[in-house]
Design an enzyme around this catalytic site. Structure first.
Site, mmCIF file in Angstrom:
data_model
loop_
_atom_site.group_PDB
_atom_site.id
_atom_site.type_symbol
_atom_site.label_atom_id
_atom_site.label_comp_id
_atom_site.label_asym_id
_atom_site.label_seq_id
_atom_site.Cartn_x
_atom_site.Cartn_y
_atom_site.Cartn_z
ATOM 1 N N GLU A 139 -37.780 -9.184 -38.369
ATOM 2 C CA GLU A 139 -38.894 -8.982 -37.441
ATOM 3 C C GLU A 139 -40.182 -8.804 -38.231
ATOM 4 O OE1 GLU A 139 -40.233 -5.582 -34.161
ATOM 5 O OE2 GLU A 139 -38.104 -5.893 -34.606
ATOM 6 N N GLU A 143 -48.999 -4.642 -34.094
ATOM 7 C CA GLU A 143 -48.956 -3.675 -33.000
ATOM 8 C C GLU A 143 -50.255 -2.876 -32.966
ATOM 9 O OE1 GLU A 143 -44.261 -2.537 -32.737
ATOM 10 O OE2 GLU A 143 -45.407 -1.693 -34.422
#
Length: 257
Positions: A139, A143
């Site tokens: 991943e 964010e």
């Protein structure tokens, strides 16, 4: 940050195994789906003018764990050349709140991934643009934490292991206008860009690279979502619902290496 695995690991760390049973089922389901996904070797450009079912799908389930919402397809919608994700207090999938997650049907290998987005502001919120594969779990994250939208957090996972967070001052408020966020993902390295400028990178390819440092190496889906946290107040601050929240995206782009 994706979903199932991260939530399951948090539960294990806290010793709350009983609450994770539904998550484990969802992990297995997502793993099967991931193994069936095609790897797209050509470029992708989506202006997000409409729901492009040939390239994307809307989530309709719940991650569990630290995600305090269910994903609802009708919480992702398109208007005036933009895609909006709405978070509100509609109960769904066993959660008190509902929001949306939009993700590609295919996975993508090395290249540059980019979006133009406005983040949601408010304690307990995360607005994301990220790459993810389920098995093995790699991943790469962009964010924006709603508690301070003048910063962005970059992160990556290898085989489900993270602890690679880097918080960067943006020099602007990400909730007040569109800005471009890009991930350059290569063999042994990752670079993150904001508005076309390099902001952070990790590299395991050079002479001085850390010995044995593993990097993401698998094709991944492109994903975006907006969610309220639960049980992670030390990271996100406590989420208090005070009305609907929104994150907006102008386009999603992939350029292969």
């Amino acid at each position: 940050m994706k979903s199932l695995f991260k939530g399951a690991l948090l539960c294990a760390a806290l010793g709350v195994f009983a609450s994770c049973s539904s998550e484990i089922e969802e992990v297995n389901q997502t793993t099967d789906e991931n193994e069936a996904r095609a790897v797209q070797s050509w470029s992708l450009w989506d202006s997000l003018d409409y729901y492009n079912t040939g390239a994307f799908n809307k989530a309709e389930w719940s991650n569990g764990g630290m995600f305090n919402c269910g994903w609802k397809a009708d919480h992702v919608y398109f208007n005036n050349g933009k895609m909006t994700i709405k978070l509100d207090n509609t109960a769904s999938h066993g959660k008190q709140y509902s929001s949306g997650e939009y993700r590609t049907n295919n996975t993508f290998s090395y290249g540059t991934f980019e979006t133009n987005m406005i983040a949601a502001k408010g304690d307990g919120l995360v607005t994301s643009f990220f790459l993810y594969t389920g098995n093995p779990w790699d991943e790469i994250d962009v964010e924006v934490l709603g508690k301070d939208t003048t910063k962005v957090q970059f992160n990556y996972y290898v085989d489900g292991v993270a602890n690679n967070e880097k918080l960067i001052d943006l020099g602007f408020d990400a909730s007040q206008g569109y800005h471009r966020y890009a991930i350059e993902y290569g063999n042994g390295y990752i670079n993150w860009y904001v508005d076309g400028k390099w902001r952070y990178g990790v590299n395991n390819t050079g002479f001085n690279a850390p010995y044995g440092k593993k990097m993401p190496s698998h094709p991944m889906q492109i994903m975006v979502n907006l969610w309220p946290g639960t049980g992670v107040d030390s990271w996100l601050n406590h989420f208090w619902y005070s009305g609907a929240k929104y994150a907006s995206y102008d386009y999603i782009k992939y350029t292969p290496k």
